[in-house]
Scaffold this motif. Structure first.
Motif, PDB file in Angstrom:
ATOM      1  N   ILE A   1      -9.423 -19.682  52.428  1.00 20.49           N
ATOM      2  CA  ILE A   1     -10.667 -20.265  52.804  1.00 20.49           C
ATOM      3  C   ILE A   1     -11.208 -19.111  53.671  1.00 20.49           C
ATOM      4  O   ILE A   1     -12.484 -18.628  53.664  1.00 20.49           O
ATOM      5  N   ILE A   2     -10.432 -18.672  54.820  1.00 26.09           N
ATOM      6  CA  ILE A   2     -10.815 -17.870  55.704  1.00 26.09           C
ATOM      7  C   ILE A   2     -11.003 -16.486  55.071  1.00 26.09           C
ATOM      8  O   ILE A   2     -12.267 -15.822  55.149  1.00 26.09           O
ATOM      9  N   GLU A   3     -10.449 -16.172  54.043  1.00 22.79           N
ATOM     10  CA  GLU A   3     -10.515 -14.900  53.503  1.00 22.79           C
ATOM     11  C   GLU A   3     -11.867 -14.711  52.673  1.00 22.79           C
ATOM     12  O   GLU A   3     -12.549 -13.801  52.959  1.00 22.79           O
ATOM     13  N   TYR A   4     -12.116 -15.840  52.040  1.00 25.46           N
ATOM     14  CA  TYR A   4     -13.488 -15.819  51.337  1.00 25.46           C
ATOM     15  C   TYR A   4     -14.672 -15.947  52.273  1.00 25.46           C
ATOM     16  O   TYR A   4     -15.676 -15.051  52.072  1.00 25.46           O
ATOM     17  N   GLN A   5     -14.659 -16.639  53.405  1.00 28.60           N
ATOM     18  CA  GLN A   5     -15.570 -16.630  54.219  1.00 28.60           C
ATOM     19  C   GLN A   5     -15.895 -15.121  55.159  1.00 28.60           C
ATOM     20  O   GLN A   5     -17.019 -14.862  55.240  1.00 28.60           O
ATOM     21  N   VAL A   6     -14.836 -14.791  55.447  1.00 29.83           N
ATOM     22  CA  VAL A   6     -14.943 -13.566  56.259  1.00 29.83           C
ATOM     23  C   VAL A   6     -15.459 -12.437  55.540  1.00 29.83           C
ATOM     24  O   VAL A   6     -16.258 -11.650  55.811  1.00 29.83           O
ATOM     25  N   SER A   7     -14.871 -12.242  54.102  1.00 32.72           N
ATOM     26  CA  SER A   7     -15.436 -11.254  53.215  1.00 32.72           C
ATOM     27  C   SER A   7     -16.823 -11.452  53.194  1.00 32.72           C
ATOM     28  O   SER A   7     -17.530 -10.472  53.133  1.00 32.72           O
ATOM     29  N   GLY A   8     -17.204 -12.490  52.886  1.00 35.49           N
ATOM     30  CA  GLY A   8     -18.760 -12.887  52.728  1.00 35.49           C
ATOM     31  C   GLY A   8     -19.575 -12.625  53.979  1.00 35.49           C
ATOM     32  O   GLY A   8     -20.598 -11.901  54.000  1.00 35.49           O
ATOM     33  N   MET A   9     -18.798 -12.714  55.124  1.00 33.87           N
ATOM     34  CA  MET A   9     -19.764 -12.412  56.538  1.00 33.87           C
ATOM     35  C   MET A   9     -19.906 -10.900  56.605  1.00 33.87           C
ATOM     36  O   MET A   9     -20.799 -10.515  57.008  1.00 33.87           O
ATOM     37  N   ILE A  10     -18.664 -10.269  56.456  1.00 36.29           N
ATOM     38  CA  ILE A  10     -18.690  -8.716  56.478  1.00 36.29           C
ATOM     39  C   ILE A  10     -19.661  -8.495  55.581  1.00 36.29           C
ATOM     40  O   ILE A  10     -20.435  -7.314  55.739  1.00 36.29           O
ATOM     41  N   GLY A  11     -19.515  -8.640  54.177  1.00 34.78           N
ATOM     42  CA  GLY A  11     -20.516  -8.204  53.064  1.00 34.78           C
ATOM     43  C   GLY A  11     -21.996  -8.354  53.422  1.00 34.78           C
ATOM     44  O   GLY A  11     -22.805  -7.267  53.252  1.00 34.78           O
ATOM     45  N   ILE A  12     -22.270  -9.428  54.110  1.00 36.82           N
ATOM     46  CA  ILE A  12     -23.978  -9.669  54.268  1.00 36.82           C
ATOM     47  C   ILE A  12     -24.146  -8.809  55.321  1.00 36.82           C
ATOM     48  O   ILE A  12     -25.282  -8.268  55.373  1.00 36.82           O
ATOM     49  N   CYS A  13     -23.247  -8.588  56.235  1.00 38.51           N
ATOM     50  CA  CYS A  13     -23.718  -7.740  57.303  1.00 38.51           C
ATOM     51  C   CYS A  13     -23.784  -6.164  56.927  1.00 38.51           C
ATOM     52  O   CYS A  13     -24.737  -5.267  57.352  1.00 38.51           O
ATOM     53  N   GLN A  14     -23.006  -5.892  56.092  1.00 38.19           N
ATOM     54  CA  GLN A  14     -22.992  -4.417  55.859  1.00 38.19           C
ATOM     55  C   GLN A  14     -24.117  -4.453  54.860  1.00 38.19           C
ATOM     56  O   GLN A  14     -24.721  -3.310  54.907  1.00 38.19           O
ATOM     57  N   ARG A  15     -24.501  -5.100  53.986  1.00 41.52           N
ATOM     58  CA  ARG A  15     -25.612  -5.116  53.270  1.00 41.52           C
ATOM     59  C   ARG A  15     -27.009  -5.050  54.040  1.00 41.52           C
ATOM     60  O   ARG A  15     -27.627  -3.950  53.696  1.00 41.52           O
ATOM     61  N   TRP A  16     -27.092  -5.477  55.103  1.00 37.59           N
ATOM     62  CA  TRP A  16     -27.996  -5.813  56.041  1.00 37.59           C
ATOM     63  C   TRP A  16     -28.252  -4.334  56.611  1.00 37.59           C
ATOM     64  O   TRP A  16     -29.459  -3.651  56.659  1.00 37.59           O
ATOM     65  N   VAL A  17     -26.963  -3.862  57.019  1.00 42.95           N
ATOM     66  CA  VAL A  17     -27.153  -2.359  57.926  1.00 42.95           C
ATOM     67  C   VAL A  17     -27.655  -1.454  56.654  1.00 42.95           C
ATOM     68  O   VAL A  17     -28.313  -0.412  57.068  1.00 42.95           O
ATOM     69  N   GLU A  18     -27.104  -1.645  55.677  1.00 46.64           N
ATOM     70  CA  GLU A  18     -27.298  -0.428  54.527  1.00 46.64           C
ATOM     71  C   GLU A  18     -28.875  -0.588  53.978  1.00 46.64           C
ATOM     72  O   GLU A  18     -29.422   0.371  53.534  1.00 46.64           O
ATOM     73  N   ASN A  19     -29.441  -1.719  54.269  1.00 42.85           N
ATOM     74  CA  ASN A  19     -30.695  -1.934  54.061  1.00 42.85           C
ATOM     75  C   ASN A  19     -31.610  -1.581  55.118  1.00 42.85           C
ATOM     76  O   ASN A  19     -32.811  -1.956  55.001  1.00 42.85           O
ATOM     77  N   GLU A  20     -30.992  -1.119  56.010  1.00 41.90           N
ATOM     78  CA  GLU A  20     -31.805  -0.635  57.368  1.00 41.90           C
ATOM     79  C   GLU A  20     -32.492  -1.831  57.858  1.00 41.90           C
ATOM     80  O   GLU A  20     -33.787  -1.801  58.280  1.00 41.90           O
TER      81      GLU A  20
END
Length: 199
Positions: A145-164
């Protein structure tokens, strides 16, 4: 200027020079000479602070990882029945926002593939230790459960930074909290049904 503050300034200048170079080239192509030339010091001075270019990166990566308190503050409140998890994204995203330019480099295509692993491993270790301390029985299940949630959190932040940062941090937090609380399938179903009705 004191000796301590001069040392701190020198070290800071080396670090800034390193990040300036790392934006545009892979780590294995960055040389100590390039860092010292850019920072305005000689190679001997560099070796007073760092063994090599890789040590600069390893030292900096540790500083970019969220603190234990940042990771589990909301979980502590939940376990004490003081508050729900709403707003949990804000604590971590604040840390990411403060360091977003450097984190974007590390998570980017020319960055450090190990950084995402280290970030996830830190979250996993801190949260699992806390879960064990409070007596959660299904630790093996909870790890996934942690793995799923943390991966999602990191992914959404990464996409946000990439989208400036094309949306506000508040909006990003609302998206994350909605997914966290409602689930991807429910939100997707609602969106698809709404699209069908309007089309």
């Amino acid at each position: 200027m004191s000796k301590i503050s001069r040392k701190e300034e020198t070290r800071h200048n080396f670090v800034e020079a390193f990040w300036t170079l790392y934006v545009s080239k892979p780590l294995d192509k960055i040389t100590v000479k390039e860092i010292t030339d850019l920072a305005g010091y000689n190679r001997g001075t560099f070796y007073t602070y760092f063994a090599d270019v890789y040590e600069v990166l390893e030292t900096e990566k540790k500083l970019l990882l969220p603190s234990e308190e940042t990771i589990i503050e909301r979980l502590k409140m939940l376990s004490d029945d003081q508050a729900p998890l709403e707003g949990s994204f804000e604590d971590v995203s604040h840390c990411i926002r403060e360091n977003r330019a450097r984190i974007a480099i590390l998570l980017g295509p020319e960055g450090d593939p190990g950084f995402q692993y280290e970030l996830k491993a830190r979250f996993r270790r801190v949260i699992l230790d806390f879960a064990d301390d409070i007596g959660i029985q299904e630790l093996s299940d909870y790890e996934y459960i942690i793995e799923y949630q943390v991966s999602g959190m990191i992914g959404i932040c990464q996409r946000w930074v990439e989208n400036e940062e094309d949306i506000t941090e508040e909006r990003l937090g609302m998206i994350y909290e909605r997914v966290f609380n409602e689930g991807v399938m429910r939100i997707t179903t609602e969106m698809f049904r709404a699209a069908k009705k309007s089309g």
